[in-house]
Write a protein that holds these residues in place. Structure first.
Motif, PDB file in Angstrom:
ATOM      1  N   UNK A  21     -12.166  -3.472   0.110  1.00  2.00           N
ATOM      2  CA  UNK A  21     -11.238  -2.594   0.274  1.00  2.00           C
ATOM      3  C   UNK A  21     -10.922  -1.661  -0.668  1.00  2.00           C
ATOM      4  N   UNK A  22     -10.240  -0.425  -0.271  1.00  4.88           N
ATOM      5  CA  UNK A  22     -10.073   0.683  -1.203  1.00  4.88           C
ATOM      6  C   UNK A  22      -8.637   1.004  -1.357  1.00  4.88           C
ATOM      7  N   UNK A  23      -8.121   1.068  -2.524  1.00  3.43           N
ATOM      8  CA  UNK A  23      -6.658   1.746  -2.872  1.00  3.43           C
ATOM      9  C   UNK A  23      -6.744   2.935  -3.418  1.00  3.43           C
ATOM     10  N   UNK A  24      -5.904   3.980  -2.750  1.00  5.34           N
ATOM     11  CA  UNK A  24      -5.786   5.019  -3.559  1.00  5.34           C
ATOM     12  C   UNK A  24      -4.643   5.229  -4.407  1.00  5.34           C
ATOM     13  N   UNK A  25      -4.721   5.214  -5.605  1.00  2.20           N
ATOM     14  CA  UNK A  25      -3.780   5.094  -6.795  1.00  2.20           C
ATOM     15  C   UNK A  25      -2.728   6.159  -6.766  1.00  2.20           C
ATOM     16  N   UNK A  26      -1.423   5.635  -6.763  1.00  5.16           N
ATOM     17  CA  UNK A  26      -0.287   6.608  -6.881  1.00  5.16           C
ATOM     18  C   UNK A  26       0.424   6.153  -8.213  1.00  5.16           C
ATOM     19  N   UNK A  27       1.174   7.026  -8.869  1.00  3.25           N
ATOM     20  CA  UNK A  27       1.683   6.645 -10.113  1.00  3.25           C
ATOM     21  C   UNK A  27       2.978   6.103 -10.119  1.00  3.25           C
ATOM     22  N   UNK A  36      -9.620   2.819  -6.120  1.00  2.00           N
ATOM     23  CA  UNK A  36      -9.914   1.745  -6.699  1.00  2.00           C
ATOM     24  C   UNK A  36     -10.601   0.832  -6.057  1.00  2.00           C
ATOM     25  N   UNK A  37     -11.554   0.249  -6.164  1.00  2.62           N
ATOM     26  CA  UNK A  37     -12.271  -0.915  -5.260  1.00  2.62           C
ATOM     27  C   UNK A  37     -11.885  -1.959  -5.334  1.00  2.62           C
ATOM     28  N   UNK A  38     -11.565  -2.797  -4.231  1.00  2.00           N
ATOM     29  CA  UNK A  38     -10.868  -4.284  -4.420  1.00  2.00           C
ATOM     30  C   UNK A  38     -12.447  -4.835  -4.241  1.00  2.00           C
ATOM     31  N   UNK A  39     -12.820  -5.908  -4.938  1.00  2.00           N
ATOM     32  CA  UNK A  39     -13.882  -6.510  -4.930  1.00  2.00           C
ATOM     33  C   UNK A  39     -13.779  -8.132  -4.495  1.00  2.00           C
ATOM     34  N   UNK A  41      -5.035 -10.351  -5.679  1.00  2.00           N
ATOM     35  CA  UNK A  41      -3.885  -9.178  -5.833  1.00  2.00           C
ATOM     36  C   UNK A  41      -4.309  -7.857  -5.985  1.00  2.00           C
ATOM     37  N   UNK A  42      -3.429  -7.070  -5.600  1.00  2.72           N
ATOM     38  CA  UNK A  42      -3.893  -5.476  -5.844  1.00  2.72           C
ATOM     39  C   UNK A  42      -3.961  -5.401  -7.347  1.00  2.72           C
ATOM     40  N   UNK A  43      -5.089  -4.520  -7.602  1.00  2.00           N
ATOM     41  CA  UNK A  43      -5.458  -4.335  -9.001  1.00  2.00           C
ATOM     42  C   UNK A  43      -4.508  -3.086  -9.571  1.00  2.00           C
ATOM     43  N   UNK A  44      -3.960  -2.218  -8.761  1.00  2.00           N
ATOM     44  CA  UNK A  44      -3.211  -1.163  -9.149  1.00  2.00           C
ATOM     45  C   UNK A  44      -2.073  -0.729  -8.098  1.00  2.00           C
ATOM     46  N   UNK A  45      -1.032  -0.097  -8.499  1.00  2.00           N
ATOM     47  CA  UNK A  45      -0.331   0.553  -7.476  1.00  2.00           C
ATOM     48  C   UNK A  45      -0.839   1.651  -6.518  1.00  2.00           C
ATOM     49  N   UNK A  59       1.709  -2.834  -4.567  1.00  2.00           N
ATOM     50  CA  UNK A  59       1.947  -2.775  -6.076  1.00  2.00           C
ATOM     51  C   UNK A  59       1.012  -3.890  -6.953  1.00  2.00           C
ATOM     52  N   UNK A  60       0.656  -3.437  -7.972  1.00  2.00           N
ATOM     53  CA  UNK A  60      -0.070  -4.055  -8.859  1.00  2.00           C
ATOM     54  C   UNK A  60       0.403  -5.383  -9.076  1.00  2.00           C
ATOM     55  N   UNK A  61      -0.555  -6.509  -8.976  1.00  2.00           N
ATOM     56  CA  UNK A  61      -0.297  -7.767  -8.909  1.00  2.00           C
ATOM     57  C   UNK A  61       0.491  -8.350  -7.508  1.00  2.00           C
ATOM     58  N   UNK A  62       0.550  -7.584  -6.722  1.00  2.00           N
ATOM     59  CA  UNK A  62       0.934  -8.070  -5.235  1.00  2.00           C
ATOM     60  C   UNK A  62      -0.104  -8.735  -4.619  1.00  2.00           C
TER      61      UNK A  62
END
Length: 80
Positions: free
Chosen positions: A74-80, A3-6, A49-53, A31-34
């Motif tokens: 930035x980039x976030x590698x999503x986890x479940x 997920x891209x952070x824009x 805030x982070x858009x995803x976990x 964490x999403x919302x952090x």
């Protein structure tokens, strides 16, 4: 999935913003919302805030650098 952070657009007249402070480093769990980064515009400092976990896999724009809104910062590698 990545997920891209824009860089957000925080006002009609805002065309660019500066990375004021990263609260997380590459490799950190988020964490999403952090809040992960503070950005500074001509008018205010805002939290992003982070858009995803996931894992903050890449910081593309370092602190004190100014970029246009809608730029990937930035980039976030999503986890479940």
């Amino acid at each position: 999935m990545t997920t891209k952070v824009i860089m957000p657009k925080s006002g009609m007249a805002i065309t660019e913003a500066t990375i004021a402070k990263w609260h997380k480093a590459e490799g950190d769990q988020v964490n999403q919302g952090e809040v992960i980064v503070d950005i500074e515009t001509a008018k205010a400092i805002e939290e992003v805030e982070a858009p995803v976990n996931g894992i903050l896999s890449k910081i593309l724009v370092p602190e004190d650098e100014t970029v246009e809104v809608h730029t990937e910062i930035a980039a976030i590698e999503e986890t479940e």
